[in-house]
Design a protein around this motif. Structure first.
Motif, PDB file in Angstrom:
ATOM      1  N   PHE A  92       0.835  -1.203   0.000  1.00 25.02           N
ATOM      2  CA  PHE A  92       0.000   0.000   0.000  1.00 25.02           C
ATOM      3  C   PHE A  92       0.872   1.257   0.000  1.00 25.02           C
ATOM      4  O   PHE A  92       0.589   2.226  -0.725  1.00 25.02           O
ATOM      5  CB  PHE A  92      -0.935   0.003   1.213  1.00 25.02           C
ATOM      6  CG  PHE A  92      -1.872   1.174   1.247  1.00 25.02           C
ATOM      7  CD1 PHE A  92      -3.027   1.190   0.482  1.00 25.02           C
ATOM      8  CD2 PHE A  92      -1.599   2.282   2.035  1.00 25.02           C
ATOM      9  CE1 PHE A  92      -3.896   2.265   0.498  1.00 25.02           C
ATOM     10  CE2 PHE A  92      -2.458   3.370   2.067  1.00 25.02           C
ATOM     11  CZ  PHE A  92      -3.606   3.362   1.296  1.00 25.02           C
ATOM     12  N   LEU A  93       1.940   1.258   0.785  1.00 21.72           N
ATOM     13  CA  LEU A  93       2.843   2.411   0.818  1.00 21.72           C
ATOM     14  C   LEU A  93       3.533   2.598  -0.527  1.00 21.72           C
ATOM     15  O   LEU A  93       3.701   3.736  -1.000  1.00 21.72           O
ATOM     16  CB  LEU A  93       3.869   2.236   1.933  1.00 21.72           C
ATOM     17  CG  LEU A  93       3.321   2.246   3.370  1.00 21.72           C
ATOM     18  CD1 LEU A  93       4.440   1.942   4.365  1.00 21.72           C
ATOM     19  CD2 LEU A  93       2.651   3.582   3.689  1.00 21.72           C
ATOM     20  N   THR A 118       2.243   1.747  -3.354  1.00 18.93           N
ATOM     21  CA  THR A 118       1.188   2.252  -4.238  1.00 18.93           C
ATOM     22  C   THR A 118       1.087   3.771  -4.144  1.00 18.93           C
ATOM     23  O   THR A 118       1.025   4.467  -5.168  1.00 18.93           O
ATOM     24  CB  THR A 118      -0.164   1.617  -3.868  1.00 18.93           C
ATOM     25  OG1 THR A 118      -0.077   0.193  -4.019  1.00 18.93           O
ATOM     26  CG2 THR A 118      -1.283   2.144  -4.755  1.00 18.93           C
ATOM     27  N   MET A 119       1.076   4.276  -2.938  1.00 20.98           N
ATOM     28  CA  MET A 119       0.974   5.724  -2.766  1.00 20.98           C
ATOM     29  C   MET A 119       2.222   6.447  -3.269  1.00 20.98           C
ATOM     30  O   MET A 119       2.126   7.492  -3.935  1.00 20.98           O
ATOM     31  CB  MET A 119       0.755   6.053  -1.283  1.00 20.98           C
ATOM     32  CG  MET A 119      -0.554   5.549  -0.696  1.00 20.98           C
ATOM     33  SD  MET A 119      -2.014   6.303  -1.505  1.00 20.98           S
ATOM     34  CE  MET A 119      -2.567   4.923  -2.518  1.00 20.98           C
ATOM     35  N   GLY A 120       3.396   5.887  -3.003  1.00 21.83           N
ATOM     36  CA  GLY A 120       4.632   6.561  -3.372  1.00 21.83           C
ATOM     37  C   GLY A 120       4.897   6.548  -4.870  1.00 21.83           C
ATOM     38  O   GLY A 120       5.153   7.598  -5.485  1.00 21.83           O
ATOM     39  N   TRP A 172       2.877   5.686  -7.533  1.00 28.89           N
ATOM     40  CA  TRP A 172       1.862   6.252  -8.420  1.00 28.89           C
ATOM     41  C   TRP A 172       1.711   7.759  -8.236  1.00 28.89           C
ATOM     42  O   TRP A 172       1.317   8.453  -9.177  1.00 28.89           O
ATOM     43  CB  TRP A 172       0.531   5.536  -8.224  1.00 28.89           C
ATOM     44  CG  TRP A 172       0.566   4.164  -8.829  1.00 28.89           C
ATOM     45  CD1 TRP A 172       0.831   2.989  -8.188  1.00 28.89           C
ATOM     46  CD2 TRP A 172       0.382   3.827 -10.205  1.00 28.89           C
ATOM     47  NE1 TRP A 172       0.796   1.939  -9.074  1.00 28.89           N
ATOM     48  CE2 TRP A 172       0.523   2.424 -10.322  1.00 28.89           C
ATOM     49  CE3 TRP A 172       0.088   4.571 -11.353  1.00 28.89           C
ATOM     50  CZ2 TRP A 172       0.405   1.749 -11.538  1.00 28.89           C
ATOM     51  CZ3 TRP A 172      -0.027   3.907 -12.570  1.00 28.89           C
ATOM     52  CH2 TRP A 172       0.120   2.513 -12.655  1.00 28.89           C
ATOM     53  N   SER A 173       2.039   8.291  -7.063  1.00 28.53           N
ATOM     54  CA  SER A 173       2.038   9.754  -6.929  1.00 28.53           C
ATOM     55  C   SER A 173       3.171  10.354  -7.756  1.00 28.53           C
ATOM     56  O   SER A 173       3.027  11.420  -8.367  1.00 28.53           O
ATOM     57  CB  SER A 173       2.164  10.165  -5.458  1.00 28.53           C
ATOM     58  OG  SER A 173       3.393   9.708  -4.902  1.00 28.53           O
ATOM     59  N   TYR A 216       1.967  10.375 -11.247  1.00 25.92           N
ATOM     60  CA  TYR A 216       1.033  11.489 -11.466  1.00 25.92           C
ATOM     61  C   TYR A 216       1.793  12.780 -11.781  1.00 25.92           C
ATOM     62  O   TYR A 216       1.431  13.519 -12.700  1.00 25.92           O
ATOM     63  CB  TYR A 216       0.159  11.668 -10.227  1.00 25.92           C
ATOM     64  CG  TYR A 216      -0.707  12.904 -10.244  1.00 25.92           C
ATOM     65  CD1 TYR A 216      -1.844  12.962 -11.054  1.00 25.92           C
ATOM     66  CD2 TYR A 216      -0.394  13.996  -9.449  1.00 25.92           C
ATOM     67  CE1 TYR A 216      -2.644  14.102 -11.068  1.00 25.92           C
ATOM     68  CE2 TYR A 216      -1.186  15.135  -9.459  1.00 25.92           C
ATOM     69  CZ  TYR A 216      -2.303  15.182 -10.274  1.00 25.92           C
ATOM     70  OH  TYR A 216      -3.089  16.312 -10.296  1.00 25.92           O
ATOM     71  N   TYR A 236       7.103  -2.468  -8.840  1.00 24.85           N
ATOM     72  CA  TYR A 236       5.737  -2.537  -8.333  1.00 24.85           C
ATOM     73  C   TYR A 236       4.985  -3.712  -8.956  1.00 24.85           C
ATOM     74  O   TYR A 236       4.268  -4.445  -8.270  1.00 24.85           O
ATOM     75  CB  TYR A 236       5.019  -1.226  -8.639  1.00 24.85           C
ATOM     76  CG  TYR A 236       3.633  -1.145  -8.056  1.00 24.85           C
ATOM     77  CD1 TYR A 236       3.434  -0.772  -6.725  1.00 24.85           C
ATOM     78  CD2 TYR A 236       2.506  -1.441  -8.820  1.00 24.85           C
ATOM     79  CE1 TYR A 236       2.164  -0.702  -6.182  1.00 24.85           C
ATOM     80  CE2 TYR A 236       1.239  -1.368  -8.288  1.00 24.85           C
ATOM     81  CZ  TYR A 236       1.068  -0.998  -6.968  1.00 24.85           C
ATOM     82  OH  TYR A 236      -0.200  -0.935  -6.439  1.00 24.85           O
ATOM     83  N   TRP A 257      -4.153   3.970 -10.776  1.00 22.54           N
ATOM     84  CA  TRP A 257      -3.858   4.274  -9.373  1.00 22.54           C
ATOM     85  C   TRP A 257      -5.069   3.984  -8.485  1.00 22.54           C
ATOM     86  O   TRP A 257      -4.963   3.343  -7.430  1.00 22.54           O
ATOM     87  CB  TRP A 257      -3.437   5.736  -9.263  1.00 22.54           C
ATOM     88  CG  TRP A 257      -2.881   6.134  -7.923  1.00 22.54           C
ATOM     89  CD1 TRP A 257      -2.642   5.334  -6.848  1.00 22.54           C
ATOM     90  CD2 TRP A 257      -2.484   7.455  -7.519  1.00 22.54           C
ATOM     91  NE1 TRP A 257      -2.126   6.067  -5.795  1.00 22.54           N
ATOM     92  CE2 TRP A 257      -2.013   7.365  -6.177  1.00 22.54           C
ATOM     93  CE3 TRP A 257      -2.477   8.702  -8.148  1.00 22.54           C
ATOM     94  CZ2 TRP A 257      -1.558   8.474  -5.473  1.00 22.54           C
ATOM     95  CZ3 TRP A 257      -2.013   9.800  -7.448  1.00 22.54           C
ATOM     96  CH2 TRP A 257      -1.556   9.691  -6.134  1.00 22.54           C
ATOM     97  N   THR A 267      -5.357   0.850  -5.596  1.00 22.68           N
ATOM     98  CA  THR A 267      -5.612   1.286  -4.213  1.00 22.68           C
ATOM     99  C   THR A 267      -6.892   0.658  -3.672  1.00 22.68           C
ATOM    100  O   THR A 267      -6.914   0.095  -2.569  1.00 22.68           O
ATOM    101  CB  THR A 267      -5.724   2.815  -4.147  1.00 22.68           C
ATOM    102  OG1 THR A 267      -4.524   3.408  -4.656  1.00 22.68           O
ATOM    103  CG2 THR A 267      -5.952   3.288  -2.716  1.00 22.68           C
TER     104      THR A 267
END
Length: 473
Positions: A317-318, A320-322, A324-325, A328, A367, A425, A429
């Motif tokens: 999960f972390l 995913t946030m890191g 894919w941000s 973006y 990933y 993303w 998530t």
């Protein structure tokens, strides 16, 4: 007790025509063997798709071919576990390799004649064969190893498989090293045809699972004499008894969705052909690292299996946030219309500003391997029954392919790259959050052998520590 001919029980033979070939029935050998078949078939497919547009100038027709491929894959994949159980792993793997050289040949033909019909037909054929190949491969990978070795075994497969994609990526990189064109040359496709054909041949030499034994002497739990009726019934029985697997379906669906964006939304529009080839090598090379790291974490003996399941979910999960941000932020720097109107803006590896996108693409590869390794490990943590795991793998590949069939159409319909990126993303998530109740409650520290045996006609005495007798062919 020794065999009459003095050979150890773990060595058996099978006949292929007039030739008698040795078959080493250890888990490590069998998984490595299947990994090399995957190295040569889907590994080469990934390498050529990783170029963006399969090495072609325009992605429109290859997107349609991939949609056809994955639509058929999704349907056949759902029932492929039953086919594996009935037909056998060896024949299923052999049939599964047929579509790969044909598909690459269709790309070669298309590059000269723009024969869309052959390209679509080859995609359809590969949809059938790949569903069989991947289900047989997945069954070997997650049902053969012991519980405490599944993470490392999955990572071993993913590493060897992606070495194939790396070597496959080096072929167009070296052949197009000084090319200023946006498509690869004929030699690239011919090299891929030769390698996928070799992978097809390897499928004939897989060992019968009845002869495979783990280090502790236990056997693979498979039904001895399945019928089509028993397999179709067992397929739906699996859904009824293991209903919680449905909570993993969004993870399965998302697992190939982001490929279209990675290959057609990032690599193809932003980079020239030789840099696309380099990116492909880096993408799949980074998967080797990701699979190795996650395989070690998932088999770490100092943590209970339930703890590993939860801890890796949090790490994923972390990531995913890191990652894919970061994607973006990069996606805000270009649009589809801008790159089509100004092809001179395509980056070369010598261009200023290439290093940042390069590391992002490497992170995307890490990933992907983390996601796939974790999905396979979760299925393997739910049961050790080979028959049931064949169905699990079929569900996984079928649902995965349904997502992979839809994603290319977003590109065909010219959906903006930003919208595609946000869809990827959001999907990964959501699927992680949706699966979390099952990850927290259904992954036990050990699988119950009595539950596993409900899906076979074996007994506990036959499965644990029994020596194979020479008549069991």
């Amino acid at each position: 007790m020794p065999r009459p001919d003095g050979k150890p029980w773990m060595y058996k033979s099978f006949k292929l025509g007039p030739v008698k070939l040795p078959c080493i029935a250890s888990v490590g050998f069998q998984v490595t063997f299947v990994s090399f078949a995957s190295f040569l078939c889907p590994g080469m497919f990934n390498a050529i798709n990783g170029l963006g547009g399969a090495g072609l100038v325009n992605a429109h027709d290859i997107n349609n071919a991939n949609t056809t491929l994955y639509c058929i894959f999704s349907v056949v994949g759902f029932f492929a576990g039953s086919i594996v159980n009935k037909v056998g792993l060896r024949l299923t793997l052999l049939l599964g390799g047929l579509g790969y050289p044909v598909f690459v040949a269709s790309l070669l033909v298309y590059n000269h004649t723009q024969n869309t019909g052959f390209l679509i037909f080859a995609g359809a054929m590969l949809g059938v064969s790949a569903a069989l190949f991947w289900t047989a491969q997945g069954t070997v990978m997650i049902s053969y190893p012991a519980e405490e070795e599944k993470g490392r075994t999955i990572s071993l497969f993913w590493m060897i498989f992606n070495i194939g994609a790396v070597i496959g990526g080096l072929i167009p990189l070296l052949q197009n090293l000084h090319s200023s064109k946006n498509s690869v040359n004929d030699g690239t496709y011919i090299g891929f045809i030769a390698m996928t054909t070799l992978g097809l041949i390897l499928g004939a030499f897989l060992c019968n699972p009845l002869f495979v034994k783990r280090k502790d002497g236990s056997r693979i739990i498979m039904m001895k004499n399945p019928t089509w009726k028993s397999e179709i019934t067992g397929l739906f029985h699996t859904l009824r008894t293991d209903w919680y697997l449905v909570f993993l379906f969004p993870m399965f669906f998302a697992s190939n969705w982001f490929y279209t964006y990675h290959f057609q939304g990032v690599n193809l529009p932003v980079f020239n052909i030789r840099t696309r080839a380099l990116n492909s090598v880096l993408y799949f090379g980074s998967q080797i690292v990701g699979a190795w790291v996650f395989g070690l974490m998932l088999d770490r003996k100092t943590w209970r299996r339930s703890t590993r399941a939860r801890g890796v979910a949090v790490i994923l999960f972390l990531l995913t946030m890191g990652i894919w941000s970061g994607g973006y932020e990069f996606q805000k720097t270009y649009t589809r219309e801008q790159m089509e109107a100004h092809p001179e803006l395509k980056l070369d590896w010598t261009s200023h500003g290439y290093i940042g996108p390069m590391f992002l693409y490497i992170a995307y590869g890490i990933y992907d391997s983390a996601w796939q390794t974790y999905c396979y490990w979760l299925m393997g943590a739910m049961t050790n029954n080979g028959r049931k795991l064949a169905n699990f793998t079929g569900f996984y590949k079928g649902i995965q392919s349904a997502g992979a069939a839809i994603a290319p159409q977003l590109d065909v319909k010219r959906v903006s790259y930003m919208a595609q990126m946000l869809t990827c993303w959001g999907m990964v998530t959501f699927s992680l959050l949706f699966a979390s109740p099952i990850i927290w409650t259904k992954i036990k520290d050990h699988s119950d052998i009595d539950e596993d045996l409900k899906f076979s006609d074996e007994t506990k005495e036959e499965v644990v520590g029994e020596t194979l007798q020479s008549g069991n062919n």
